[in-house]
Scaffold this active site. Structure first.
Site, PDB file in Angstrom:
ATOM      1  N   CYS A   1       0.900  -1.248   0.164  1.00  0.00           N
ATOM      2  CA  CYS A   1       0.026  -0.070  -0.024  1.00  0.00           C
ATOM      3  C   CYS A   1       0.837   1.160   0.035  1.00  0.00           C
ATOM      4  O   CYS A   1       1.741   1.490   0.714  1.00  0.00           O
ATOM      5  CB  CYS A   1      -0.981   0.140   1.247  1.00  0.00           C
ATOM      6  SG  CYS A   1      -2.026  -1.189   1.175  1.00  0.00           S
TER       7      CYS A   1
ATOM      8  N   ARG B   1       3.976  -0.493  -4.522  1.00  0.00           N
ATOM      9  CA  ARG B   1       3.781  -1.070  -3.347  1.00  0.00           C
ATOM     10  C   ARG B   1       2.491  -1.710  -3.367  1.00  0.00           C
ATOM     11  O   ARG B   1       1.937  -2.274  -2.037  1.00  0.00           O
ATOM     12  CB  ARG B   1       3.769   0.217  -2.331  1.00  0.00           C
ATOM     13  CG  ARG B   1       4.780   0.985  -2.322  1.00  0.00           C
ATOM     14  CD  ARG B   1       4.869   2.259  -1.194  1.00  0.00           C
ATOM     15  NE  ARG B   1       4.911   1.665   0.189  1.00  0.00           N
ATOM     16  CZ  ARG B   1       5.606   1.410   0.676  1.00  0.00           C
ATOM     17  NH1 ARG B   1       6.929   1.871   0.391  1.00  0.00           N
ATOM     18  NH2 ARG B   1       5.615   1.200   2.164  1.00  0.00           N
TER      19      ARG B   1
ATOM     20  N   TRP C   1      -2.814  -2.558  -1.763  1.00  0.00           N
ATOM     21  CA  TRP C   1      -2.547  -4.323  -1.982  1.00  0.00           C
ATOM     22  C   TRP C   1      -3.404  -4.921  -0.804  1.00  0.00           C
ATOM     23  O   TRP C   1      -3.312  -4.577   0.292  1.00  0.00           O
ATOM     24  CB  TRP C   1      -1.010  -4.601  -1.641  1.00  0.00           C
ATOM     25  CG  TRP C   1      -0.557  -5.978  -1.636  1.00  0.00           C
ATOM     26  CD1 TRP C   1      -0.446  -6.452  -2.984  1.00  0.00           C
ATOM     27  CD2 TRP C   1      -0.618  -7.077  -0.571  1.00  0.00           C
ATOM     28  NE1 TRP C   1      -0.179  -7.929  -2.683  1.00  0.00           N
ATOM     29  CE2 TRP C   1      -0.309  -8.074  -1.329  1.00  0.00           C
ATOM     30  CE3 TRP C   1      -0.944  -7.146   0.885  1.00  0.00           C
ATOM     31  CZ2 TRP C   1      -0.204  -9.296  -0.525  1.00  0.00           C
ATOM     32  CZ3 TRP C   1      -0.886  -8.260   1.554  1.00  0.00           C
ATOM     33  CH2 TRP C   1      -0.480  -9.368   0.635  1.00  0.00           C
TER      34      TRP C   1
ATOM     35  N   ASN D   1      -1.841   2.107   5.480  1.00  0.00           N
ATOM     36  CA  ASN D   1      -1.139   0.906   4.848  1.00  0.00           C
ATOM     37  C   ASN D   1      -0.909  -0.005   6.392  1.00  0.00           C
ATOM     38  O   ASN D   1      -0.474   0.690   7.555  1.00  0.00           O
ATOM     39  CB  ASN D   1       0.329   1.576   4.693  1.00  0.00           C
ATOM     40  CG  ASN D   1       1.137   0.533   4.452  1.00  0.00           C
ATOM     41  OD1 ASN D   1       1.037  -0.690   4.192  1.00  0.00           O
ATOM     42  ND2 ASN D   1       2.421   0.897   4.121  1.00  0.00           N
ATOM     43  N   GLY D   2      -1.366  -1.123   6.613  1.00  0.00           N
ATOM     44  CA  GLY D   2      -0.913  -2.030   7.354  1.00  0.00           C
ATOM     45  C   GLY D   2      -2.248  -2.904   7.662  1.00  0.00           C
ATOM     46  O   GLY D   2      -3.181  -3.170   7.148  1.00  0.00           O
TER      47      GLY D   2
ATOM     48  N   GLU E   1      16.866 -19.142  -5.862  1.00  0.00           N
ATOM     49  CA  GLU E   1      16.599 -17.595  -6.305  1.00  0.00           C
ATOM     50  C   GLU E   1      16.115 -17.511  -7.759  1.00  0.00           C
ATOM     51  O   GLU E   1      15.152 -17.077  -8.074  1.00  0.00           O
ATOM     52  CB  GLU E   1      17.979 -16.812  -6.412  1.00  0.00           C
ATOM     53  CG  GLU E   1      17.583 -15.287  -6.739  1.00  0.00           C
ATOM     54  CD  GLU E   1      16.652 -14.472  -6.004  1.00  0.00           C
ATOM     55  OE1 GLU E   1      15.962 -14.832  -5.094  1.00  0.00           O
ATOM     56  OE2 GLU E   1      16.280 -13.360  -6.817  1.00  0.00           O
TER      57      GLU E   1
ATOM     58  N   LYS F   1      12.457 -16.072  -8.990  1.00  0.00           N
ATOM     59  CA  LYS F   1      12.293 -15.148 -10.077  1.00  0.00           C
ATOM     60  C   LYS F   1      11.256 -15.718 -11.313  1.00  0.00           C
ATOM     61  O   LYS F   1      10.383 -14.935 -11.535  1.00  0.00           O
ATOM     62  CB  LYS F   1      13.634 -14.936 -10.984  1.00  0.00           C
ATOM     63  CG  LYS F   1      14.592 -14.164 -10.097  1.00  0.00           C
ATOM     64  CD  LYS F   1      14.214 -12.567  -9.968  1.00  0.00           C
ATOM     65  CE  LYS F   1      13.514 -12.233  -8.886  1.00  0.00           C
ATOM     66  NZ  LYS F   1      14.065 -12.324  -7.708  1.00  0.00           N
TER      67      LYS F   1
ATOM     68  N   GLU G   1       7.490 -16.145  -9.658  1.00  0.00           N
ATOM     69  CA  GLU G   1       6.830 -14.627  -9.299  1.00  0.00           C
ATOM     70  C   GLU G   1       6.250 -13.809 -10.380  1.00  0.00           C
ATOM     71  O   GLU G   1       5.270 -13.412 -10.191  1.00  0.00           O
ATOM     72  CB  GLU G   1       7.601 -13.942  -8.326  1.00  0.00           C
ATOM     73  CG  GLU G   1       8.546 -13.123  -8.852  1.00  0.00           C
ATOM     74  CD  GLU G   1       9.511 -12.426  -7.731  1.00  0.00           C
ATOM     75  OE1 GLU G   1       8.671 -11.700  -6.727  1.00  0.00           O
ATOM     76  OE2 GLU G   1      10.702 -12.410  -7.583  1.00  0.00           O
TER      77      GLU G   1
ATOM     78  N   HIS H   1      15.078 -38.307  -4.318  1.00  0.00           N
ATOM     79  CA  HIS H   1      14.625 -38.968  -2.943  1.00  0.00           C
ATOM     80  C   HIS H   1      13.117 -38.564  -3.059  1.00  0.00           C
ATOM     81  O   HIS H   1      12.556 -38.524  -1.891  1.00  0.00           O
ATOM     82  CB  HIS H   1      15.074 -38.359  -1.698  1.00  0.00           C
ATOM     83  CG  HIS H   1      16.759 -38.827  -1.829  1.00  0.00           C
ATOM     84  ND1 HIS H   1      17.193 -40.109  -1.239  1.00  0.00           N
ATOM     85  CD2 HIS H   1      18.054 -38.171  -2.149  1.00  0.00           C
ATOM     86  CE1 HIS H   1      18.387 -40.317  -1.556  1.00  0.00           C
ATOM     87  NE2 HIS H   1      18.882 -39.031  -1.721  1.00  0.00           N
TER      88      HIS H   1
ATOM     89  N   LYS I   1       5.803  -4.769  -3.741  1.00  0.00           N
ATOM     90  CA  LYS I   1       7.408  -4.803  -3.563  1.00  0.00           C
ATOM     91  C   LYS I   1       7.782  -4.619  -2.113  1.00  0.00           C
ATOM     92  O   LYS I   1       8.416  -5.550  -1.760  1.00  0.00           O
ATOM     93  CB  LYS I   1       7.809  -3.443  -4.354  1.00  0.00           C
ATOM     94  CG  LYS I   1       9.380  -3.307  -4.156  1.00  0.00           C
ATOM     95  CD  LYS I   1      10.185  -4.133  -5.269  1.00  0.00           C
ATOM     96  CE  LYS I   1      11.538  -3.881  -5.203  1.00  0.00           C
ATOM     97  NZ  LYS I   1      12.262  -5.017  -5.748  1.00  0.00           N
TER      98      LYS I   1
END
Ligand code: M6R
Length: 605
Positions: free
Chosen positions: A2, A27, A74, A100-101, A482, A486, A489, A505, A600
């Site tokens: 947000c 955001r 968000w 925001n929160g 990593e 990438k 996402e 395994h 982000k």
């Protein structure tokens, strides 16, 4: 998570808010809204689902004002809808609030105080603004006191609030707890923002806001008080960044720009933190604190956690200090057995990640020393740790982190070398970090110059695939994690990063005809083993590809990266994986920079 903007004292309030929101879109980008007031009795509320571009279309030419607030969302509470978009407002349309929160006890507050009030949204934010309005109406409190009383009722919550009272619209009220918020001090006007880059067109002077403060902002004044009404004075800090630094220029997406910037970031880091002699040039206090540590704990989330996994290998090799790496959200609520003198390193591009901050709060409470390695000056994690080392990578806007990952690894390498030399575990000349970073920069450029070849591989093997694997051993396994992150996402291909020896395994059962499996092979000791594990997947129908260090290459290898010191090969081996993810997403027609469901800066736990 947000984005919040606000302005008071400027006739261009609408464009300042919209441009600010555009900069903060990273955001959150589910929905957005603004409230503006022209101080002559005319006000406007415009909210829209989707991106800031959609909001801009919805803002008609009649919408104007001198003060206002805005938000890009968000979603946490309630679906993505116009009703749930912010600003939220009180039943009588007097108060408008952006947030925001997360307010953990919003249901209890609603049930205890607001059973007679009708609600339009499912948000926790609406509960807060209705509650504040209730205290003004029924207890005769003024806006600020009602705001303070409301804040006092919010339990275990994280928030950044920006409030406006339509009866006194050029006064903005601000408070925060755990979530970031800054006040920008302009010539004739003042602004509020979640990130300074949103307001660089208005000002470069900012005031940080602390938890437990309430700020009253008018066009020509900013008054900070604690919750008991005591005045707090604080100097502004200068943000030395151009508004253009946050533009993507001729690039189609920020992610590609940020991948391309990596060689330059390596050179900048070498310049900032190493000497001509090849030695590290780091604050001696940090080196001393690390030198005396009996254990290093590296804490991070997502990509930063992955950079920590690489860091562990380097710290243990160069300093001989046992090093543990922790997923922040797990470590925060764990009850770890700690040694006498641990040292904590927080890795965070944004410096705002709530999961990491929760750990830092505990670390501070127990009196342990900490260092934050971050890209953002004055960010929360930077302010709250004992020491900070900046990544100097320039703003990273794409949700998928690229240059921050490589910058974090480079800083860890420099730091590990410095501590290693101080502890006499490594001879300075044995690992010339300055020279190595120069080689890394050149090597990265060589890989980036081959992007067309990598795009073809993405088209051929990933765009039409639902599943993919990256495998490797040791440090290559950390890069496989990593690389898979990438890919998943931004391209929504279900990708796994795996220890290559572990596949057999169980997980090898997932390999089907045509499943792409990429082997990362940069370490002499394990190269043959990873090749055998790749072969095992090929025998079961996989299409195998390789990212191989030049010195280990064989005839049929797919992508060959230049030779550098084996310990820092992740700085190169990750670049083809970043590009494979980028082109897979691009050629699937997806929004590379704004993948679904993500944001982000993750400021909620
Ligand atoms: O700002 P931080 O480095 O603390 O962020 C941590 C993660 O949220 C972040 O790395 C995330 O995993 C990225 N989207 C990965 O590309």
């Amino acid at each position: 998570m947000c984005g919040i903007v606000g302005v008071t004292g400027n006739d261009n309030a609408v464009s300042i808010l919209l441009e600010g929101l555009q900069k903060l879109e990273y955001r959150g980008y589910d929905s957005a809204g603004i409230y503006v007031n022209d101080l002559n009795g005319q006000d406007y509320l415009v909210k829209e689902k989707g991106r800031i571009a959609d909001l801009k279309k919805a803002v008609g030419p009649e919408v104007h004002g001198t003060a206002g607030i805005g938000h890009t969302r968000w979603a946490t509470h309630g679906v993505v809808s116009v009703a749930n978009a912010h600003p939220q407002y009180s039943e009588d349309h007097r108060f408008y609030l952006v947030h925001n929160g997360v307010i953990e006890n919003f249901k209890e507050l609603k049930a205890s105080y607001l059973s007679d009030v009708s609600f339009e949204s499912q948000t926790d934010t609406e509960v807060v603004v209705q509650l504040l309005d209730l205290f003004v109406r029924t207890e005769g409190l003024n806006t600020k006191d009602a705001f303070i009383k409301t804040l006092g009722l919010l339990e275990g919550s994280s928030y950044a609030f920006l409030l406006v009272d339509s009866e006194d619209p050029d006064t903005l009220y601000v408070a925060k707890n755990k979530s970031p918020l800054l006040i920008g001090v302009g010539e004739e006007c003042n602004v509020v923002c979640s990130d300074a880059l949103a307001m660089l067109n208005v000002t470069h002077e900012f005031l940080e806001l602390h938890d437990g403060e309430v700020v009253t902002i008018k066009p020509k004044s900013v008054e900070i008080e604690d919750m008991d009404g005591n005045a707090v004075s604080r100097d502004t800090f200068h943000v030395d960044m151009d508004a253009q630094d946050t533009d993507k220029g001729t690039y189609p997406y920020y992610m590609l720009k940020e991948i391309d910037e990596q060689p330059n970031v390596m050179r900048k880091l070498a310049q900032a933190y190493t000497k001509e002699s090849g030695d590290a040039d780091i604050d001696p206090e940090i080196i001393e604190a690390l030198k005396n540590a009996d254990r290093i704990h590296i804490v991070g989330a997502g990509t930063s956690y992955h950079a920590g996994l690489v860091g562990k290998k380097m710290f243990e090799k160069l300093t001989h200090i046992p090093t543990e790496v922790h997923v922040a959200s797990e470590f925060a609520y764990d009850d770890p057995l700690l040694t006498k003198n641990p040292f904590f390193i927080f890795l965070s591009q944004s410096g705002e990640t709530a999961d990491s901050r929760e750990v830092l709060v505990n670390v501070n409470a127990r009196g342990f020393k900490s260092l934050t390695i971050t890209n953002v000056v004055n960010s929360t994690l930077s302010r709250e740790a004992n020491y900070t080392i900046l990544l100097n990578a320039g703003p990273e806007i794409a949700v998928a982190s690229t240059k921050a990952y490589t910058a974090q690894i480079a800083v860890e390498a420099i730091l590990a070398k410095a501590v290693g030399v101080a502890k006499e575990q490594v001879i300075a000349e044995d690992f010339d970090i300055r020279q190595q970073l120069g080689l890394v920069a050149t090597g990265m450029q060589a890989i980036i110059d081959e992007k067309e070849t990598i795009e073809k591989l993405a088209d051929q093997y990933f765009v039409n695939s639902n599943r993919a694997f990256y495998i490797g051993r040791g440090i290559d396994q950390t890069v496989s994690l990593e690389s898979a992150l990438k890919l998943k996402e931004i391209s929504y291909v279900q990708a796994e990063g795996f220890a290559s020896g572990e596949l057999k395994h169980g997980t090898i059962a997932l390999i089907e005809e045509g499943t792409p499996v990429v082997g990362i092979i940069t370490q002499k000791k394990t190269a043959g083993l990873t090749r055998s594990n790749l072969q095992e997947t090929q025998s079961r129908g996989a299409i195998t590809l390789t990212i191989v260090r030049n010195g280990l290459k064989k005839e049929d290898d797919t992508i060959v990266i230049p030779d550098i010191d084996e310990m820092i090969t992740p700085l190169l081996s990750v670049v083809p994986a970043q590009l494979l993810a980028y082109y897979t997403s691009l050629n699937k027609g997806l929004d590379v920079d704004r993948p679904r469901n993500l944001a982000k800066s993750v400021t909620v736990e």
